[in-house]
Design an enzyme around this catalytic site. Sequence first.
Site, short mmCIF file in Angstrom:
data_model
loop_
_atom_site.label_atom_id
_atom_site.label_comp_id
_atom_site.label_asym_id
_atom_site.label_seq_id
_atom_site.Cartn_x
_atom_site.Cartn_y
_atom_site.Cartn_z
N LYS A 17 -24.72 -128.75 -31.71
CA LYS A 17 -25.44 -128.25 -30.59
C LYS A 17 -26.44 -127.48 -31.37
CE LYS A 17 -22.02 -124.91 -29.54
NZ LYS A 17 -20.79 -124.63 -28.91
N TYR A 19 -45.42 -100.24 -39.92
CA TYR A 19 -45.30 -99.94 -38.45
C TYR A 19 -44.42 -98.64 -38.09
CZ TYR A 19 -48.10 -103.83 -36.87
OH TYR A 19 -49.05 -104.90 -36.66
C1 LIG Z 1 -19.63 -124.30 -30.12
C2 LIG Z 1 -18.35 -125.04 -29.49
C3 LIG Z 1 -17.28 -125.23 -30.67
C4 LIG Z 1 -17.70 -124.89 -32.17
O1 LIG Z 1 -17.57 -123.36 -32.24
P1 LIG Z 1 -17.35 -122.76 -33.86
O2 LIG Z 1 -16.94 -121.14 -33.54
O3 LIG Z 1 -18.86 -122.91 -34.22
O4 LIG Z 1 -16.52 -123.70 -34.70
C5 LIG Z 1 -16.22 -125.82 -30.34
N1 LIG Z 1 -15.89 -126.13 -29.16
C6 LIG Z 1 -16.63 -125.73 -28.13
C7 LIG Z 1 -16.15 -126.27 -26.75
C8 LIG Z 1 -17.89 -125.11 -28.20
O5 LIG Z 1 -18.72 -125.03 -27.18
#
Ligand SMILES: *Cc1c(COP(=O)(O)O)cnc(C)c1O
Length: 363
Positions: free
Chosen positions: A38, A257
Amino acid sequence: MRPLSRKTVARIDLDAIRQNLDVVKSLAPGSKIAAVVKADAYGHGLSQVLPALDKAEILAVATFDGAQRCRDFGWQGRVLVLEGPTRADDCQAALALAFEMVIHHDSQLALLRQSSKAARQPLWLKLDSGMHRLGFPSSRAKDVHGQITELSGNEPAVLMSHFACADDPHNPMTQAQISVFENSTKGLAGNVSLANSAAILNFPESHRDIVRPGILLYGVSPLEQQPAQDIGLKPAMTLQCELIAINRVKKGESIGYGSEYSCPKDMNVGVAAIGYGDGYPRSLKSGSPVLVNDRLASLIGRVSMDMITIDLSDQPQAQVGDTVTLWGRGLPLEKVAACAGVIPYELLCGVAARVNTVVESRA
Ligand SMILES: *Cc1c(COP(=O)(O)O)cnc(C)c1O
């Protein structure tokens, strides 16, 4: 068009991703892998990382747009949409492109019922085992499982849940969630998927049929106490830029800054071409680590939109054009994230579109 000239780049190491996937496989040898990609593969670029994930059985994305992109980039295997459908045409897309969907809410059961044909792919039934984000209440597991099985033409659902505290091996929450899940799904048919990266490391009993690693694949540890290197992981992203100026600044003069940093002596100050406009966080303060030609140096003064300033007192040989590493090989992202007061995930996802990517692979 002019060729890209700014040398502010995210180097994406496909061999590292392959190695990290192997590490996950050896940690959870009995489980299939749903590689979580994702947010454009945690900021690494989905199209670029796909070739390194061909040994994963499933790709998991948050949205239908993400799922569509997996197909656009040629992935023919299983694709799972973690947030499931929000509109009727999501169900059509799922049918047409063989997407698997997480079903976590009654509104989605209604969408499925409106869609004329049964889903051909397995549906994933998400149960809330205590995190209270997405999922049907565990008390409804049997009822919803029956409905979903019917809606998918008797294809058994994948039973899933998600952990709130798996990064802490001593937190009783994870065991409690596992018990809630087990009690509510007793006797129900279908594969089981519970574990994210932290649970893969901390709770082997949660591995079951399908694990869902995200951050591990990118070579970053989800555990504060366990550096990625100790787990056998290699950073998939190395963020680099170059020095565009080196200036001699006198003792007592201030830098940048807000004139926040005052030079304790006459010193060489390097200016590097990266800033918060690239996703390098402005919350980083003087003293945060960077590498100049692979040697440790310190950020000084505030982070600007396009530039940072670096103490080069210890590096008299440094020159304009030399390489500055912000995180990745030689400088763990986890360290930089801790200095910035954020989690490593946030830094990866925050790398801006103007940062060019360079894909590296031996295979
Ligand atoms: C993002 C997500 C994962 C992966 O999480 P990590 O901590 O990056 O391994 C797994 N399951 C679901 C439902 C997620 O949303």
